[in-house]
Design an enzyme around this catalytic site. Structure first.
Site, PDB file in Angstrom:
ATOM      1  CG  ASP A  42      -0.395  -0.454   2.303  1.00  0.00           C
ATOM      2  OD1 ASP A  42       0.778  -0.200   3.159  1.00  0.00           O
ATOM      3  OD2 ASP A  42      -1.008   0.427   3.243  1.00  0.00           O
ATOM      4  CB  SER A  43       4.442   1.840  -0.054  1.00  0.00           C
ATOM      5  OG  SER A  43       4.850   0.487  -0.762  1.00  0.00           O
ATOM      6  CG  ASP A  81       0.444  -4.570   2.311  1.00  0.00           C
ATOM      7  OD1 ASP A  81       0.526  -5.248   2.410  1.00  0.00           O
ATOM      8  OD2 ASP A  81       1.721  -3.375   1.921  1.00  0.00           O
ATOM      9  CE  LYS A 110       2.927  -6.401   3.655  1.00  0.00           C
ATOM     10  NZ  LYS A 110       2.388  -5.131   4.763  1.00  0.00           N
ATOM     11  CD  GLU A 112      -0.173  -1.190   7.943  1.00  0.00           C
ATOM     12  OE1 GLU A 112       1.332  -1.229   7.100  1.00  0.00           O
ATOM     13  OE2 GLU A 112      -0.134  -1.071   9.285  1.00  0.00           O
ATOM     14  CD  GLU A 179       7.659  -0.836   7.835  1.00  0.00           C
ATOM     15  OE1 GLU A 179       8.120   0.412   6.838  1.00  0.00           O
ATOM     16  OE2 GLU A 179       6.769  -1.123   6.978  1.00  0.00           O
TER      17      GLU A 179
END
Length: 275
Positions: A42-43, A81, A110, A112, A179
């Site tokens: 998602d970056s 993501d 993925k 978070e 991270e």
């Protein structure tokens, strides 16, 4: 590579290499490399769309980029993501998001954190979709964390990190991104878990490493966090190539006769017809 290979690589003490990639052309380059797997992160909201955080990424945006990557990635394993809040609005909404990303070409998703959505992780896994976890600095929580800061810097925080990692493993995650955490914390979590860990800013004692494609190639010259190693100066190469093109156009050196189409001479046309 498939989802089972991640565990095999940790068991065999072989490091996993992963790059974050967002588009077809870049995916083709990754496909031709020895890189093990791709993360459509998602970056992309920041790297590809110019936003200041990842919060602007949407399911539709993630699916669009995942589909583009999938068309160029060949046999590479693709993790996509789940974007901000897409898995925090109930099971139905979460499963709809997973469905979109998997249909777009992802092989896994993925997400978070774990607090408040461990059951959703289990449901996704039980539905046949591999899930990668993500702990430490979780960019979707940037406002809660007070910025992009190194996490788990004291004993209590490390214990929380380890507990959350175990919870994700128990929920069925096949791997875990760590991270921006101290190397000691990452090593502790890696040794605690059966599943592999993939680090970014987490030291060397993890099961693998992930970096952003553009960062590896030096396409963001002003971005220099401590954890980043660049392997090329592609920004300068592209800059010089564009200036060279501009120069040749303005100097009337491009196109040359060899780069130009001409009408066929009459005798050439007859020869082609006769042939």
């Amino acid at each position: 590579m498939n989802v089972l290979d991640f565990q095999k690589m940790k068991d065999d003490a072989r490091k996993i290499s992963m790059v974050t990639c967002y588009d077809y052309s870049s995916a083709r380059a990754v496909a031709a490399s020895n890189i093990d797997c791709i993360l459509v992160g998602d970056s992309l909201a920041m790297t590809m769309h110019g936003h200041s955080t990842t919060l602007s990424a949407t399911v539709e945006m993630m699916a669009l980029h995942t589909a583009a990557v999938a068309r160029g990635a060949g046999t590479k394993f693709i993790v996509a993501d789940l974007p901000f809040l897409s898995y925090r609005k109930g099971l139905g909404s979460a499963m709809d998001a997973v469905q979109e990303l998997m249909r777009a070409g992802a092989h896994a998703v993925k997400l978070e954190g774990v607090r408040g959505h461990a059951d959703i992780v289990r449901q996704i896994v039980d539905s046949g979709v591999p899930v990668m976890g993500h702990l430490g600095l979780t960019p979707q929580s940037v406002n809660l964390l007070g910025g992009m800061k190194v996490q788990a810097r004291n004993k209590a925080a490390v214990e929380i990190l380890a507990a959350q990692a175990s919870e994700l493993e128990n929920a069925g995650c096949f791997a875990l991104v760590l991270e921006c955490v101290p190397s000691e914390a990452a090593r502790k979590v890696t040794e605690l878990l059966e599943i592999p860990t993939i680090g970014i800013g987490a030291g060397a004692d993890v099961s693998g490493q992930v970096l952003v494609y553009q960062d590896v190639l030096g396409l963001n010259p002003g971005f220099k966090p401590k954890f980043l190693r660049t392997y090329a100066n592609a920004f300068e190469v592209i800059h010089d190539a564009l200036d060279a093109f501009d120069h040749d156009v303005k100097a009337k050196r491009f196109p040359s006769d060899g780069e130009t189409y001409f009408e066929a001479a009459p005798h050439e046309a007859k020869l082609r017809i006769a042939g």
